[in-house]
Design a protein around this motif. Structure first.
Motif, mmCIF file in Angstrom:
data_model
loop_
_atom_site.group_PDB
_atom_site.id
_atom_site.type_symbol
_atom_site.label_atom_id
_atom_site.label_comp_id
_atom_site.label_asym_id
_atom_site.label_seq_id
_atom_site.Cartn_x
_atom_site.Cartn_y
_atom_site.Cartn_z
ATOM 1 N N ILE A 1 0.768 8.891 -6.030
ATOM 2 C CA ILE A 1 0.586 10.415 -5.575
ATOM 3 C C ILE A 1 1.667 11.154 -5.789
ATOM 4 O O ILE A 1 1.618 12.250 -6.249
ATOM 5 C CB ILE A 1 -0.046 10.486 -4.230
ATOM 6 C CG1 ILE A 1 1.015 10.046 -3.197
ATOM 7 C CG2 ILE A 1 -1.419 9.779 -3.971
ATOM 8 C CD1 ILE A 1 0.630 10.676 -1.879
ATOM 9 N N HIS A 2 3.017 10.347 -5.781
ATOM 10 C CA HIS A 2 4.105 11.195 -6.000
ATOM 11 C C HIS A 2 4.450 11.083 -7.373
ATOM 12 O O HIS A 2 5.089 12.011 -7.896
ATOM 13 C CB HIS A 2 5.180 10.788 -4.819
ATOM 14 C CG HIS A 2 4.784 10.976 -3.560
ATOM 15 N ND1 HIS A 2 4.750 12.071 -2.869
ATOM 16 C CD2 HIS A 2 4.807 10.148 -2.549
ATOM 17 C CE1 HIS A 2 4.375 12.218 -1.722
ATOM 18 N NE2 HIS A 2 4.266 10.852 -1.423
ATOM 19 N N GLY A 3 4.981 9.663 -7.742
ATOM 20 C CA GLY A 3 5.361 9.665 -9.115
ATOM 21 C C GLY A 3 4.528 10.165 -10.131
ATOM 22 O O GLY A 3 5.089 10.738 -11.190
ATOM 23 N N MET B 1 6.309 8.943 6.436
ATOM 24 C CA MET B 1 6.759 7.687 7.331
ATOM 25 C C MET B 1 6.891 6.626 6.163
ATOM 26 O O MET B 1 7.078 5.455 6.776
ATOM 27 C CB MET B 1 5.905 7.410 8.288
ATOM 28 C CG MET B 1 6.286 8.340 9.582
ATOM 29 S SD MET B 1 7.898 8.416 9.917
ATOM 30 C CE MET B 1 8.017 6.783 11.124
ATOM 31 N N GLY B 2 6.284 6.696 4.999
ATOM 32 C CA GLY B 2 6.338 5.495 3.955
ATOM 33 C C GLY B 2 7.593 4.680 3.784
ATOM 34 O O GLY B 2 7.425 3.651 3.953
ATOM 35 N N PHE B 3 8.510 5.317 3.621
ATOM 36 C CA PHE B 3 10.112 4.804 3.326
ATOM 37 C C PHE B 3 10.228 4.039 4.769
ATOM 38 O O PHE B 3 10.836 2.785 4.741
ATOM 39 C CB PHE B 3 10.979 5.374 2.946
ATOM 40 C CG PHE B 3 11.231 5.648 1.447
ATOM 41 C CD1 PHE B 3 11.153 4.589 0.770
ATOM 42 C CD2 PHE B 3 10.897 6.865 1.167
ATOM 43 C CE1 PHE B 3 11.513 4.852 -0.791
ATOM 44 C CE2 PHE B 3 10.996 7.224 -0.471
ATOM 45 C CZ PHE B 3 10.966 6.325 -1.243
ATOM 46 N N SER C 1 0.884 -1.150 -0.051
ATOM 47 C CA SER C 1 0.034 -0.094 0.130
ATOM 48 C C SER C 1 0.753 1.077 0.110
ATOM 49 O O SER C 1 0.580 2.251 -0.759
ATOM 50 C CB SER C 1 -1.024 -0.067 1.337
ATOM 51 O OG SER C 1 -1.339 1.027 1.453
ATOM 52 N N GLU C 2 1.777 1.331 0.786
ATOM 53 C CA GLU C 2 2.686 2.512 0.976
ATOM 54 C C GLU C 2 3.432 2.515 -0.778
ATOM 55 O O GLU C 2 3.712 3.849 -0.971
ATOM 56 C CB GLU C 2 3.846 2.437 1.896
ATOM 57 C CG GLU C 2 3.285 2.294 3.310
ATOM 58 C CD GLU C 2 2.558 3.719 3.746
ATOM 59 O OE1 GLU C 2 3.034 4.710 3.136
ATOM 60 O OE2 GLU C 2 1.965 3.703 4.714
ATOM 61 N N ALA C 3 4.068 1.832 -1.011
ATOM 62 C CA ALA C 3 4.660 1.750 -2.053
ATOM 63 C C ALA C 3 3.884 2.090 -3.292
ATOM 64 O O ALA C 3 4.194 2.937 -4.239
ATOM 65 C CB ALA C 3 5.396 0.324 -2.630
ATOM 66 N N THR D 1 0.964 3.693 -3.309
ATOM 67 C CA THR D 1 0.552 4.905 -3.215
ATOM 68 C C THR D 1 1.737 5.914 -3.595
ATOM 69 O O THR D 1 1.209 6.968 -3.979
ATOM 70 C CB THR D 1 0.084 5.265 -1.420
ATOM 71 O OG1 THR D 1 -0.883 4.215 -1.246
ATOM 72 C CG2 THR D 1 -0.604 6.602 -1.278
ATOM 73 N N ASN D 2 2.868 5.696 -3.125
ATOM 74 C CA ASN D 2 3.912 6.540 -3.673
ATOM 75 C C ASN D 2 3.805 6.504 -4.935
ATOM 76 O O ASN D 2 4.136 8.011 -5.296
ATOM 77 C CB ASN D 2 5.116 6.187 -2.955
ATOM 78 C CG ASN D 2 5.467 6.715 -1.382
ATOM 79 O OD1 ASN D 2 4.698 7.242 -0.957
ATOM 80 N ND2 ASN D 2 6.281 6.127 -0.987
ATOM 81 N N ALA D 3 3.784 5.580 -5.629
ATOM 82 C CA ALA D 3 3.829 5.618 -7.112
ATOM 83 C C ALA D 3 2.574 6.611 -7.826
ATOM 84 O O ALA D 3 2.811 7.542 -8.623
ATOM 85 C CB ALA D 3 3.951 4.365 -7.834
HETATM 86 MG MG LIG Z 1 4.437 7.597 1.100
#
Ligand SMILES: [Mg+2]
Ligand SMILES: Nc1ncnc2c1ncn2[C@@H]1O[C@H](COP(=O)(O)OP(=O)(O)O)[C@@H](O)[C@H]1O
Length: 150
Positions: free
Chosen positions: A53-55, A108-110, A45-47, A49-51
């Protein structure tokens, strides 16, 4: 039996749940403990979500890809995007560092992905994308059930 799979989907938040569900099925035959399952789902879920919303900043043109492998009781997975990438990886991985402070559980994702996996590696290049690979060893099955007597 060992197994391998690939899943690709567009970068919309709705697909975070899809990824979690597919990956949960992929590891189901390992009969994970409740803790192992919760940790695994959190990393996915963290990885993802990062892709999203951030990627890609939720641009539905972007494609997120998950590649996963099962060797015995070890799962290795890569979550990748071809989005904006990260210019300072060391800084991005620091606890509490975030470029989107308005979000819940910010920065805190990483840290969470690292603590719930056995190994984590990150590749990223600005304007090229990001790929997170992690592995997790699942504990041996200890069945509490035996054949009973009347
Ligand atoms: Mg994150
Ligand atoms: N796939 C990605 N593409 C681009 N930037 C990313 C990606 N993953 C993480 N980042 C950057 O790393 C920072 C830290 O990520 P993380 O620890 O998950 O915290 P958060 O997602 O709460 O910001 C993000 O704020 C973002 O700037």
């Amino acid at each position: 039996m060992d197994n391998e799979m690939t899943l690709s989907f567009i970068a919309i938040s709705e697909n975070e749940g899809l990824a979690r569900m597919v990956m949960t099925s992929f590891i189901a035959s390992l009969d994970p403990t409740i803790d192992e399952l919760a940790e695994f789902k959190t990393i996915v879920s963290e990885a993802v979500t990062n892709a999203i919303i951030h990627g890609y900043e939720e641009d539905a043109q972007g494609i997120v890809t998950i590649r996963a492998k099962r060797d015995g009781r070890k799962i290795t997975m890569t979550i990748s995007d071809e989005g904006r990438g990260i210019s300072d990886l060391e800084q991005a991985m620091e606890p509490l560092f975030t470029t989107k402070p308005e979000r819940e559980r910010s920065g805190m994702g990483f840290t969470i992905m690292e603590s719930f996996s056995d190994h984590l590696s990150v590749w990223s290049e600005p304007q090229k994308g990001t790929a997170i690979t992690f592995s997790k060893d699942f504990s041996p099955i200890h069945s509490k059930i035996t054949m009973g007597e009347r």
